[in-house]
Design a protein around this motif. Structure first.
Motif, PDB file in Angstrom:
ATOM      1  N   VAL A 194      -9.856  13.090  11.132  1.00  0.00           N
ATOM      2  CA  VAL A 194      -8.843  13.207  10.071  1.00  0.00           C
ATOM      3  C   VAL A 194      -8.595  11.841   9.430  1.00  0.00           C
ATOM      4  N   PHE A 195      -8.506  10.809  10.252  1.00  0.00           N
ATOM      5  CA  PHE A 195      -8.281   9.471   9.700  1.00  0.00           C
ATOM      6  C   PHE A 195      -9.473   8.986   8.879  1.00  0.00           C
ATOM      7  N   LYS A 196     -10.688   9.408   9.255  1.00  0.00           N
ATOM      8  CA  LYS A 196     -11.865   9.057   8.449  1.00  0.00           C
ATOM      9  C   LYS A 196     -11.804   9.732   7.083  1.00  0.00           C
ATOM     10  N   VAL A 197     -11.360  10.992   7.073  1.00  0.00           N
ATOM     11  CA  VAL A 197     -11.170  11.678   5.796  1.00  0.00           C
ATOM     12  C   VAL A 197     -10.115  10.947   4.971  1.00  0.00           C
ATOM     13  N   ALA A 198      -9.033  10.531   5.626  1.00  0.00           N
ATOM     14  CA  ALA A 198      -7.953   9.821   4.930  1.00  0.00           C
ATOM     15  C   ALA A 198      -8.460   8.525   4.298  1.00  0.00           C
ATOM     16  N   GLU A 199      -9.340   7.813   4.996  1.00  0.00           N
ATOM     17  CA  GLU A 199      -9.905   6.575   4.450  1.00  0.00           C
ATOM     18  C   GLU A 199     -10.688   6.859   3.168  1.00  0.00           C
ATOM     19  N   LYS A 200     -11.463   7.943   3.176  1.00  0.00           N
ATOM     20  CA  LYS A 200     -12.240   8.298   1.980  1.00  0.00           C
ATOM     21  C   LYS A 200     -11.319   8.715   0.837  1.00  0.00           C
ATOM     22  N   GLU A 255       4.131  13.642  17.788  1.00  0.00           N
ATOM     23  CA  GLU A 255       4.644  12.535  18.605  1.00  0.00           C
ATOM     24  C   GLU A 255       4.378  11.170  17.977  1.00  0.00           C
ATOM     25  N   ASN A 256       3.332  11.081  17.147  1.00  0.00           N
ATOM     26  CA  ASN A 256       2.926   9.771  16.615  1.00  0.00           C
ATOM     27  C   ASN A 256       3.100   9.643  15.109  1.00  0.00           C
ATOM     28  N   GLN A 257       3.796  10.577  14.492  1.00  0.00           N
ATOM     29  CA  GLN A 257       3.931  10.547  13.034  1.00  0.00           C
ATOM     30  C   GLN A 257       4.559   9.245  12.533  1.00  0.00           C
ATOM     31  N   LYS A 258       5.569   8.773  13.212  1.00  0.00           N
ATOM     32  CA  LYS A 258       6.245   7.539  12.803  1.00  0.00           C
ATOM     33  C   LYS A 258       5.286   6.357  12.858  1.00  0.00           C
ATOM     34  N   THR A 259       4.462   6.317  13.919  1.00  0.00           N
ATOM     35  CA  THR A 259       3.487   5.237  14.071  1.00  0.00           C
ATOM     36  C   THR A 259       2.437   5.291  12.974  1.00  0.00           C
ATOM     37  N   PHE A 260       1.939   6.493  12.687  1.00  0.00           N
ATOM     38  CA  PHE A 260       0.939   6.649  11.629  1.00  0.00           C
ATOM     39  C   PHE A 260       1.495   6.179  10.282  1.00  0.00           C
ATOM     40  N   LEU A 261       2.756   6.472  10.051  1.00  0.00           N
ATOM     41  CA  LEU A 261       3.387   6.100   8.790  1.00  0.00           C
ATOM     42  C   LEU A 261       3.570   4.582   8.695  1.00  0.00           C
ATOM     43  N   GLU A 262       4.019   3.989   9.790  1.00  0.00           N
ATOM     44  CA  GLU A 262       4.300   2.549   9.786  1.00  0.00           C
ATOM     45  C   GLU A 262       3.025   1.707   9.793  1.00  0.00           C
ATOM     46  N   LYS A 263       2.025   2.103  10.589  1.00  0.00           N
ATOM     47  CA  LYS A 263       0.837   1.274  10.762  1.00  0.00           C
ATOM     48  C   LYS A 263      -0.312   1.628   9.829  1.00  0.00           C
ATOM     49  N   ARG A 264      -0.364   2.891   9.383  1.00  0.00           N
ATOM     50  CA  ARG A 264      -1.487   3.321   8.543  1.00  0.00           C
ATOM     51  C   ARG A 264      -1.051   3.760   7.148  1.00  0.00           C
ATOM     52  N   ASN A 265       0.249   3.860   6.921  1.00  0.00           N
ATOM     53  CA  ASN A 265       0.755   4.395   5.652  1.00  0.00           C
ATOM     54  C   ASN A 265       0.184   5.780   5.372  1.00  0.00           C
ATOM     55  N   ILE A 266       0.114   6.584   6.428  1.00  0.00           N
ATOM     56  CA  ILE A 266      -0.386   7.953   6.314  1.00  0.00           C
ATOM     57  C   ILE A 266       0.681   8.923   6.815  1.00  0.00           C
ATOM     58  N   MET A 321       0.847  -1.188   0.000  1.00  0.00           N
ATOM     59  CA  MET A 321       0.000   0.000   0.000  1.00  0.00           C
ATOM     60  C   MET A 321       0.884   1.240   0.000  1.00  0.00           C
ATOM     61  N   SER A 322       0.586   2.154  -0.911  1.00  0.00           N
ATOM     62  CA  SER A 322       1.383   3.377  -1.005  1.00  0.00           C
ATOM     63  C   SER A 322       1.062   4.320   0.147  1.00  0.00           C
ATOM     64  N   VAL A 323       2.011   5.199   0.437  1.00  0.00           N
ATOM     65  CA  VAL A 323       1.834   6.185   1.506  1.00  0.00           C
ATOM     66  C   VAL A 323       0.889   7.280   1.032  1.00  0.00           C
ATOM     67  N   LEU A 324      -0.108   7.602   1.858  1.00  0.00           N
ATOM     68  CA  LEU A 324      -1.046   8.682   1.564  1.00  0.00           C
ATOM     69  C   LEU A 324      -0.602   9.919   2.338  1.00  0.00           C
ATOM     70  N   LYS A 325      -0.266  10.979   1.621  1.00  0.00           N
ATOM     71  CA  LYS A 325       0.158  12.220   2.260  1.00  0.00           C
ATOM     72  C   LYS A 325      -1.024  13.150   2.421  1.00  0.00           C
ATOM     73  N   ILE A 326      -1.293  13.535   3.657  1.00  0.00           N
ATOM     74  CA  ILE A 326      -2.383  14.457   3.981  1.00  0.00           C
ATOM     75  C   ILE A 326      -1.786  15.817   4.311  1.00  0.00           C
ATOM     76  N   ASN A 327      -2.265  16.852   3.633  1.00  0.00           N
ATOM     77  CA  ASN A 327      -1.803  18.215   3.901  1.00  0.00           C
ATOM     78  C   ASN A 327      -2.865  18.981   4.677  1.00  0.00           C
ATOM     79  N   ILE A 328      -2.533  19.316   5.911  1.00  0.00           N
ATOM     80  CA  ILE A 328      -3.491  19.981   6.797  1.00  0.00           C
ATOM     81  C   ILE A 328      -3.173  21.461   6.927  1.00  0.00           C
TER      82      ILE A 328
END
Length: 365
Positions: A350-356, A26-37, A1-8
């Protein structure tokens, strides 16, 4: 799964804004590793200044904002995202600004999804409310605001799911303010006078009645209206019947005469202070009766056996009555307030928006 970049683009860097930014950083690394976001903040703004960040926000964002933020207009933000070809845009509104809400439609028209803790868009005129949604549909964008009513509890989503499935919702009712709930629980169950409870709750000053009216009464009314509109009610804020907690006589009452104040306040509602042995407790309730198309906010006396009466002092309660479930409501209840909970609720949206966005990305591919 490719990384989805969200610009806020974040509007509001107060207590909740700071907490939200820090939670993400604080959780950017986790979001990237576990959610590819990958969540980025190209712009952070308050009501006057905006900080345009090209390298990515880090833990030093506050000092960078102080050094480099500049006055801005909405057009500056729109131009910036176009020049830098920023995609997957999310505008997050953590203000209580009525002016910022007026920018929602141009933001949507220029490619932004919106996540808001700000209630004003959902409680202003019904025409504006509908125009926002027409633009969302026209441009294929998302507007999420779970923190408008429940600090992130899945109240809005539950209502949407029930309503869209064809369920007949008959009533929405609950204690929508944990602070107000705590005030009345203490007043009902302790040998405490009302003004003393207010003072201990941090509501002080020479105009106690005005303070509590402004802080809580209108807030409960707004949440009630938001929930009613979620299931198709074409109602305005002026349609909410807000039974006054304080009569005009009480607003001028001498605070030193606290016992008489309590007596007159409750007499105005036709109830008395309920002792534990009477199996009742006072609650300040918002209610939308679908069948009567009536919105109401008032002080009520509830049997302690009912869910709405069994709340802990810091809990909110949302009861959804439906045709299928009959007299037994769907109850969403829990403790939650403060910047940490609100920030986490915003992040969930934000994660719900990312899913869409991810789904849309797959469809386009």
């Amino acid at each position: 799964m490719s990384v989805l970049k969200i610009n806020i683009v974040l509007f509001g860097k107060g207590n909740v804004g700071k907490e939200f930014l820090n939670q993400v950083i604080e959780n950017q690394k986790t979001f990237l590793e576990k959610r590819n976001i990958d969540i980025q903040f190209p712009i952070i703004a308050n009501s006057r200044l905006a900080y345009f960040e090209k390298e990515g926000v880090d833990k030093f964002w506050e000092s960078n904002f102080a050094l480099a933020a500049i006055p801005y207009k909405l057009e500056d933000i729109l131009d910036y995202v176009k020049i830098h070809n920023l995609e997957n845009l999310v505008a997050i509104d953590l203000t209580d600004s009525e002016e910022l809400v007026k920018n929602y439609i141009p933001l949507i028209q220029n490619g932004f999804n919106i996540v808001a803790a700000n209630k004003n868009a959902n409680t202003s005129s019904i025409e504006f409310y509908k125009e926002v949604r027409r633009n969302l549909d026209r441009h294929g964008k998302t507007f999420l605001y779970e923190t408008n009513v429940g600090s992130g509890f899945p109240v809005v989503q539950t209502l949407r799911d029930l309503y869209s499935s064809g369920e007949q919702i008959t009533k929405i009712r609950g204690v929508f303010s944990d602070s107000f709930g705590n005030v009345f629980k203490r007043f009902s169950t302790e040998e405490s006078l009302f003004l003393s409870v207010l003072s201990e709750a941090g509501i002080t000053g020479s105009k106690k009645s005005d303070s509590i009216e402004n802080l809580y009464k209108n807030d409960v009314a707004k949440k009630t209206l938001i929930l009613a509109r979620e299931i198709g009610a074409n109602l305005e804020f002026s349609d909410v019947n807000i039974l006054p907690l304080f009569s005009s006589e009480l607003k001028e009452f001498n605070p030193k005469q606290e016992y008489e104040f309590d007596k007159k306040m409750l007499e105005s509602y036709g109830i008395s202070k309920i002792a534990d042995e009477d199996n009742h407790i006072l609650r300040y309730v918002g209610e939308f009766s679908v069948l009567e198309n009536k919105l109401e906010v008032q002080l009520v006396s509830e049997l302690q056996s009912f869910p709405i009466a069994r709340l802990d002092g810091s809990e909110k309660n949302f009861e959804i009555y439906t045709k299928s479930y009959g007299k037994i409501p769907i109850v969403i209840q829990g403790s939650g307030s403060g910047k940490e909970v609100l920030a986490r609720g915003v992040l969930t949206d934000v994660f719900k928006v990312a899913e869409k966005l991810r789904i849309r990305e797959k469809v386009l591919v």
